[in-house]
Design an enzyme around this catalytic site. Structure first.
Site, PDB file in Angstrom:
ATOM      1  N   CYS A 333       1.007   7.676  -1.940  1.00 49.41           N
ATOM      2  CA  CYS A 333       1.246   6.331  -1.420  1.00 49.41           C
ATOM      3  C   CYS A 333       2.717   5.939  -1.598  1.00 49.41           C
ATOM      4  O   CYS A 333       3.580   6.471  -0.912  1.00 49.41           O
ATOM      5  CB  CYS A 333       0.288   5.339  -2.077  1.00 49.41           C
ATOM      6  SG  CYS A 333       0.137   3.791  -1.150  1.00 49.41           S
ATOM      7  N   HIS A 431      -5.211   7.605  -1.859  1.00 53.24           N
ATOM      8  CA  HIS A 431      -5.602   7.524  -3.262  1.00 53.24           C
ATOM      9  C   HIS A 431      -6.964   8.209  -3.435  1.00 53.24           C
ATOM     10  O   HIS A 431      -7.742   8.324  -2.493  1.00 53.24           O
ATOM     11  CB  HIS A 431      -5.721   6.068  -3.699  1.00 53.24           C
ATOM     12  CG  HIS A 431      -4.430   5.329  -3.698  1.00 53.24           C
ATOM     13  ND1 HIS A 431      -3.472   5.511  -4.668  1.00 53.24           N
ATOM     14  CD2 HIS A 431      -3.930   4.389  -2.843  1.00 53.24           C
ATOM     15  CE1 HIS A 431      -2.444   4.715  -4.426  1.00 53.24           C
ATOM     16  NE2 HIS A 431      -2.699   4.032  -3.315  1.00 53.24           N
TER      17      HIS A 431
END
Length: 490
Positions: A333, A431
């Site tokens: 991310c 994630h």
């Protein structure tokens, strides 16, 4: 009983007293009895979040509690989520959607609006479930936070629910914590507290009994039970980084995570903490990055500021040295965004508007935009075509030629992330990568571990939730708990 479900709230004398764990335990215990129970936390402040089935964002603790209830996470379970992005401010998320960023003073004035969202969500849950199991935040006795409180007694008073007070005996001073908390409550709030749970006790319960007798006599309230200290219980931490490691034997892969000031979703690394062949190290300020097989740049709530901090600590040079020596580098991310050539924040979403140079390890540029991407996804890792599940929580749009070598191909046909030409650097927006057994094994092999032991992290989490419910059965006064929930004792 009325058509609306009963509400029971767990509050704590301190942060990390065991509120999240106790709510998880009570949720699974009731679910095993066939009770339609749902978790609820009015307001959560955390950088660990989860994506819900309705496309919003809530605290990860409530997602685990939803699993304990055998439910899919929903934004009503955590209607107000605060994600700190500066030392004095946070992004405010209402019903799963980012509304704005505020400093503490502005949010204090905003609480009346936030309370409307809290009560709306609670009302929907109470209409749909028999029991709403509520988790408070911090302590109800924080004098400076009492005005317009929506997280603890302010909420309990608004919905007229009973409260259980939990305290951690392992940190010491448990009787002072419990009695002191009661003393700082108003008369009506004190009346709401229907009993105590003492958490993390080690030793002979007989030696504690005189203290329990004194506490009941002093307060006129029952001790509902004493939960033992459990050293090998592994559920996602709500906020603090959990550095405990499972027992390790034999050759281990060394994985290093630089802890940046605004690190987010560090629960990504829990499966590595528990993996018997991984030695996981979190490295903080003032520490040099040690030698490693794999360095992982984590998610961040303030990517440009964290990138500046990484450089100030000299970690950028350490990362380049690591790559020269043949190490692997993964960005997740915000970590992916750092790997690129430039990072632009024209709207000032994460601080002052402007652009920053990235690490230049992938031919990418990222622009932060107001619309946040929130998705649960499935796909396949480019390494070994390993299947995976994960979730996206980001505001960045990334472009560049490195995207022609994706890290992941999603089931909807979208490509995610990128890999370097030499294969030593990889980044992804997803994630939860390491929670997928096949993907975790493929990543560990990529990082240099030859014989990888497959670990089913989902099964481990489910096992620990069941263990918590067993502790409720063995150590708490289940008759009183059922009465507080409005449930029959039989």
């Amino acid at each position: 009983m009325s058509d609306r479900g009963r509400t029971l709230m767990v509050q704590g004398t301190t942060s990390d007293a065991g509120k999240s764990t106790l709510v998880t335990a009570l949720c699974r215990w009731l679910a095993r009895r066939g009770v339609a129970v749902v978790p609820f936390k009015p307001q959560n402040m955390a950088l660990n979040s989860a994506v819900t089935a309705d496309g919003g964002e809530i605290g990860r603790a409530q997602a685990v509690q939803a699993q304990a209830c055998r439910l899919a996470p929903h934004t009503d379970m955590n209607p107000v989520l605060l994600k700190p992005n500066t030392d004095i401010g946070a992004q405010v998320i209402i019903h799963g959607r980012a509304v704005t960023s505020m400093d503490a003073a502005a949010y204090h004035d905003y609480k009346r609006v936030a309370m409307e969202a809290v009560l709306a969500s609670h009302g929907r849950l109470a209409a749909a479930y028999r029991v709403v199991m509520v988790e408070g935040a911090g302590s109800p006795a924080e004098i400076n936070l009492r005005a317009n409180d929506i997280a603890n007694m302010g909420f309990a008073e608004a919905v007229d629910c009973p409260v259980i007070l939990v305290a951690d005996i392992d940190r010491g001073g448990v009787f002072a914590h419990l009695v002191g908390t009661l003393e700082l409550l108003s008369d009506s709030e004190r009346e709401r507290v229907k009993g105590f749970v003492i958490n993390r006790f080690r030793g002979d319960i007989a030696l504690l009994q005189p203290g329990l007798d004194w506490l009941e006599a002093r307060t006129g309230k029952p001790v509902l039970g004493v939960l033992p200290y459990v050293s090998d219980l592994h559920l996602e931490a709500e906020d603090a980084i959990d550095t405990r490691q499972a027992a390790k034997v034999g050759p281990r892969l060394k994985v290093v995570v630089p802890v940046l000031p605004r690190i987010s979703n560090h629960t990504d690394f829990d499966p590595l903490r528990l993996h018997p062949q991984v030695e996981l190290s979190f490295v903080g300020p003032g520490q040099a990055l040690p030698s490693a097989d794999l360095i992982v740049l984590p998610g961040s709530k303030s990517v440009r500021a964290d990138l500046a901090a990484l450089r100030e600590r000299g970690w950028d040079e350490a990362i380049l040295r690591h790559l020269r020596y043949g190490g692997r580098l993964l960005g997740i991310c915000g970590g992916l965004q750092m790997l690129g050539e430039r990072l632009h924040d024209p709207l000032g979403l994460e601080g002052a508007a402007g652009s920053s140079a990235g690490l230049g390890l992938l031919a990418l540029e990222t622009t932060l935009e107001a619309d946040k991407q929130l998705r649960n996804v499935q796909g396949r890792l480019s390494l070994e075509d390993a299947p995976l599940s994960g979730y996206e929580i980001h505001a960045g749009v990334t472009r560049g030629e490195a995207l022609a070598r994706p890290a992941v191909v999603l089931d909807d046909g979208r490509a995610d992330g990128a890999r370097s030409v030499d294969g030593n650097v990889m980044g992804t927006y997803l994630h939860g990568l390491f929670e997928s057994t096949a993907a975790c094994s493929a990543l560990l092999r990529w990082a240099g571990l030859r014989e990888v032991q497959a670990v089913d992290y989902q099964a481990l989490r489910e096992r620990d939730i069941e263990r918590l419910a067993d502790l409720v059965e063995r150590h708490l006064d289940t008759g009183r708990l059922l009465a507080l929930c409005g449930e029959p004792h039989a």
